[in-house]
Scaffold this active site. Sequence first.
Site, PDB file in Angstrom:
ATOM      1  CG  HIS A 254     -50.683  31.247  40.860  1.00  8.88           C
ATOM      2  ND1 HIS A 254     -50.808  32.237  42.098  1.00  8.88           N
ATOM      3  CD2 HIS A 254     -49.764  30.354  41.345  1.00  8.88           C
ATOM      4  CE1 HIS A 254     -49.518  31.875  42.901  1.00  8.88           C
ATOM      5  NE2 HIS A 254     -49.113  30.787  42.380  1.00  8.88           N
TER       6      HIS A 254
HETATM    7  C1  UD1 Z   1     -45.802  27.458  40.294  1.00  4.72           C
HETATM    8  C2  UD1 Z   1     -45.406  26.948  41.762  1.00  4.72           C
HETATM    9  C3  UD1 Z   1     -45.869  27.983  42.679  1.00  4.72           C
HETATM   10  C4  UD1 Z   1     -45.647  29.541  42.395  1.00  4.72           C
HETATM   11  C5  UD1 Z   1     -46.174  29.771  41.085  1.00  4.72           C
HETATM   12  C6  UD1 Z   1     -45.800  31.005  40.414  1.00  4.72           C
HETATM   13  C7  UD1 Z   1     -44.892  24.544  41.931  1.00  4.72           C
HETATM   14  C8  UD1 Z   1     -45.502  23.370  42.790  1.00  4.72           C
HETATM   15  N1  UD1 Z   1     -45.713  25.627  42.110  1.00  4.72           N
HETATM   16  O1  UD1 Z   1     -47.071  27.174  40.163  1.00  4.72           O
HETATM   17  O2  UD1 Z   1     -45.719  27.702  44.180  1.00  4.72           O
HETATM   18  O3  UD1 Z   1     -46.456  30.302  43.314  1.00  4.72           O
HETATM   19  O4  UD1 Z   1     -45.242  28.963  40.254  1.00  4.72           O
HETATM   20  O5  UD1 Z   1     -46.359  31.296  39.347  1.00  4.72           O
HETATM   21  O6  UD1 Z   1     -43.773  24.607  41.774  1.00  4.72           O
HETATM   22  N2  UD1 Z   1     -47.519  27.790  32.102  1.00  4.72           N
HETATM   23  C9  UD1 Z   1     -47.355  28.486  30.896  1.00  4.72           C
HETATM   24  N3  UD1 Z   1     -46.308  29.153  30.785  1.00  4.72           N
HETATM   25  C10 UD1 Z   1     -45.288  29.179  31.626  1.00  4.72           C
HETATM   26  C11 UD1 Z   1     -45.447  28.316  33.162  1.00  4.72           C
HETATM   27  C12 UD1 Z   1     -46.581  27.688  33.169  1.00  4.72           C
HETATM   28  O7  UD1 Z   1     -48.093  28.527  30.123  1.00  4.72           O
HETATM   29  O8  UD1 Z   1     -44.183  29.754  31.470  1.00  4.72           O
HETATM   30  C13 UD1 Z   1     -48.839  26.942  32.388  1.00  4.72           C
HETATM   31  C14 UD1 Z   1     -48.922  25.530  31.839  1.00  4.72           C
HETATM   32  O9  UD1 Z   1     -49.969  25.314  31.579  1.00  4.72           O
HETATM   33  C15 UD1 Z   1     -48.789  24.829  33.453  1.00  4.72           C
HETATM   34  C16 UD1 Z   1     -49.512  25.745  34.325  1.00  4.72           C
HETATM   35  O10 UD1 Z   1     -49.204  26.899  33.794  1.00  4.72           O
HETATM   36  O11 UD1 Z   1     -49.097  23.509  33.286  1.00  4.72           O
HETATM   37  C17 UD1 Z   1     -48.858  25.664  35.837  1.00  4.72           C
HETATM   38  O12 UD1 Z   1     -47.509  25.935  35.648  1.00  4.72           O
HETATM   39  P1  UD1 Z   1     -46.781  25.038  36.926  1.00  4.72           P
HETATM   40  O13 UD1 Z   1     -45.087  25.781  36.734  1.00  4.72           O
HETATM   41  O14 UD1 Z   1     -46.726  23.742  37.009  1.00  4.72           O
HETATM   42  O15 UD1 Z   1     -47.242  25.752  38.309  1.00  4.72           O
HETATM   43  P2  UD1 Z   1     -47.835  27.386  38.786  1.00  4.72           P
HETATM   44  O16 UD1 Z   1     -49.144  27.184  39.023  1.00  4.72           O
HETATM   45  O17 UD1 Z   1     -47.337  28.328  37.723  1.00  4.72           O
END
Ligand code: UD1
Length: 365
Positions: A207
Amino acid sequence: MKKIISVVGARPNFMKIAPIHLQFLKQKDRIQHLICHTGQHYDEKMSKVFFDELGLPVPDFYLGIGSGSHAVQTAGVMVAFEKILLEEKPDLVIVAGDVNSTIACSLVAKKLHIAVAHVEAGLRSFDRTMPEEINRILTDTISDYLFVTEETGLENLKNEGIPDEKVFFTGNVMIDSLVSNLPRIDASGVRRELGIDGDPYMLVTLHRPSNVDERESLAAILRLLNKQGRGRKVVFPVHPRTRSNIKNFGLEAEISPEIILTEPIGYFDFLHLVKNALLVLTDSGGIQEESTFLGVQCVTLRNNTERPITVKVGTNHLAGTDIGKVEGIIGEVLAGRVKKGGIPPLWDGKAAQRICQQLIDLSHR
Ligand code: UD1
């Protein structure tokens, strides 16, 4: 009575705050422990399932921030959390790890002169292109109490000029959750459900933006998985960020039907899959630690790790991101050149106990 608010936002926070919550429950008469969920992760499979399995209560505050750019997400959490702090006036805010919710809430608390404790302090990848590295450095700089998981954390904080009296080497709370849930992890029937009972398999998670946000890097990793999938089962629970990139880059058809793709998997089932894997291929931080504790070979698809103890003492192979080299390392591990590995100091299931005791002692000073 002291009032403490712990913050959780994204998946890796839940298993870090759960053991702390369980410790504070034992001190109910002197500590009121409240939980604030920022909503950074909101899908049932990224969030609720962990609350249910880890024994976390329904959060006292839910900010519902959701996804967005770094500025949108961080600022959203800050504005909403400030309202909670102004109303609740806690004595202490606890933040964990390195996600955007961690820096957002610590910054808000400090500006309101509320003490901040950072759980999992001091880790450094020395790679400032990682958003997490920025979150770690900034959170550590402003925290009042820094709880460290491995000895490199002590060194890093010293080098950054953080006074020793703020820093406590208390061990790894993520391992607390793992240790206390081992019977449930062992009892999971997930391998049967996936049709791989008794089969050797490789477990994959991906990820990191550096691996999945560019079409070419993601495509190269998927080609590697396809190759690996010819020799053995490959199980790949797909993170939402990775899933949406696979779709947006038009890579769905490139994935071999032999790869077992799943939705994000719950805590017990996922750790069951780690524990029984031939090898784990990952770019996660926490999984490097969990595989080390379980003595499972882990090949990390990154150029650096903020958790060097997993390489020095544990079963982690830091493979870099050159896919040819990664393939070579996987081949060597599968051919039997494995790391025997040991368990790092204070990864003993009692870190939360030490942290809570320390916080209680400090509050009497
Ligand atoms: C975040 C953390 C990362 C951690 C990871 C674990 C930051 C900068 N990054 O990254 O350190 O290792 O979480 O998973 O805080 N999305 C969904 N559903 C959800 C959550 C996310 O669909 O419940 C999708 C959305 O499209 C979103 C993308 O995943 O834009 C990324 O989510 P985000 O929380 O921004 O970052 P992660 O890559 O999950």
